[in-house]
Motif scaffolding. Sequence first.
Motif, PDB file in Angstrom:
ATOM      1  N   UNK A   1      10.005 -11.494 -25.183  1.00 30.62           N
ATOM      2  CA  UNK A   1      11.380 -11.985 -25.270  1.00 30.62           C
ATOM      3  C   UNK A   1      12.242 -11.344 -24.191  1.00 30.62           C
ATOM      4  N   UNK A   2      12.091 -10.051 -23.983  1.00 29.86           N
ATOM      5  CA  UNK A   2      12.903  -9.351 -22.995  1.00 29.86           C
ATOM      6  C   UNK A   2      12.602  -9.827 -21.575  1.00 29.86           C
ATOM      7  N   UNK A   3      11.357 -10.166 -21.307  1.00 31.93           N
ATOM      8  CA  UNK A   3      10.965 -10.591 -19.961  1.00 31.93           C
ATOM      9  C   UNK A   3      11.074 -12.094 -19.733  1.00 31.93           C
ATOM     10  N   UNK A   4      11.252 -12.859 -20.795  1.00 28.70           N
ATOM     11  CA  UNK A   4      11.172 -14.324 -20.721  1.00 28.70           C
ATOM     12  C   UNK A   4      12.040 -14.909 -19.618  1.00 28.70           C
ATOM     13  N   UNK A   5      13.329 -14.616 -19.613  1.00 29.75           N
ATOM     14  CA  UNK A   5      14.229 -15.249 -18.642  1.00 29.75           C
ATOM     15  C   UNK A   5      13.793 -14.954 -17.203  1.00 29.75           C
ATOM     16  N   UNK A   6      13.502 -13.702 -16.914  1.00 29.89           N
ATOM     17  CA  UNK A   6      13.124 -13.331 -15.549  1.00 29.89           C
ATOM     18  C   UNK A   6      11.847 -14.040 -15.116  1.00 29.89           C
ATOM     19  N   UNK A   7      10.861 -14.106 -15.997  1.00 29.31           N
ATOM     20  CA  UNK A   7       9.574 -14.710 -15.629  1.00 29.31           C
ATOM     21  C   UNK A   7       9.608 -16.231 -15.614  1.00 29.31           C
ATOM     22  N   UNK A   8      10.340 -16.827 -16.513  1.00 26.08           N
ATOM     23  CA  UNK A   8      10.282 -18.277 -16.688  1.00 26.08           C
ATOM     24  C   UNK A   8      11.377 -19.024 -15.924  1.00 26.08           C
ATOM     25  N   UNK A   9      12.438 -18.290 -15.526  1.00 28.12           N
ATOM     26  CA  UNK A   9      13.561 -18.968 -14.872  1.00 28.12           C
ATOM     27  C   UNK A   9      13.916 -18.423 -13.494  1.00 28.12           C
ATOM     28  N   UNK A  10      13.210 -17.399 -13.010  1.00 30.16           N
ATOM     29  CA  UNK A  10      13.517 -16.859 -11.681  1.00 30.16           C
ATOM     30  C   UNK A  10      12.220 -16.629 -10.917  1.00 30.16           C
TER      31      UNK A  10
END
Length: 160
Positions: free
Chosen positions: A108-117
Amino acid sequence: GDSDNEHIYHTENFLLHEKQRNETHTLAFTIPIFEPLPPQYFVHVLSDRWVGMDEVHAVSFKHLILPDQHPPHTDLLDLTPLPLSALGNPKFEALYQGRLTHFNPVQTQLFHTLYHTDRNVLVGAPTGSGKTLIAELSMLRMLNRRAEPDGSGDREAKAV
């Protein structure tokens, strides 16, 4: 060693043949530096085979600039676990149906960075913390970008 000659921080055997005596040789090693910073360390080179080969060189720390100290890790935040639907792609969600309904705290903590950047990420986490799925998230991003309808995706992208 240190300026008080109390500690030996590195020792290494180095074999120098007579044929190599006129060549330049480089030895690289890492030693700890403690606070408060000592004025200097000494490099002591001696030979157990060549008589009179005993040199001491002082390495001054007078103008040494140390890098900023960074925390050893990123704290795990108290986030609400993201549901599988955060992928926003029914095909991707189907890959995990029946295996999970929500991402774990690390994912959950890494999701945005990995999936959207396209940011680089180094993950060090214990066994069983979901690192494989974390890697898969970045591959899913690549596949999403490849399939973008406006053609802006990277058609040559490959996951190996």
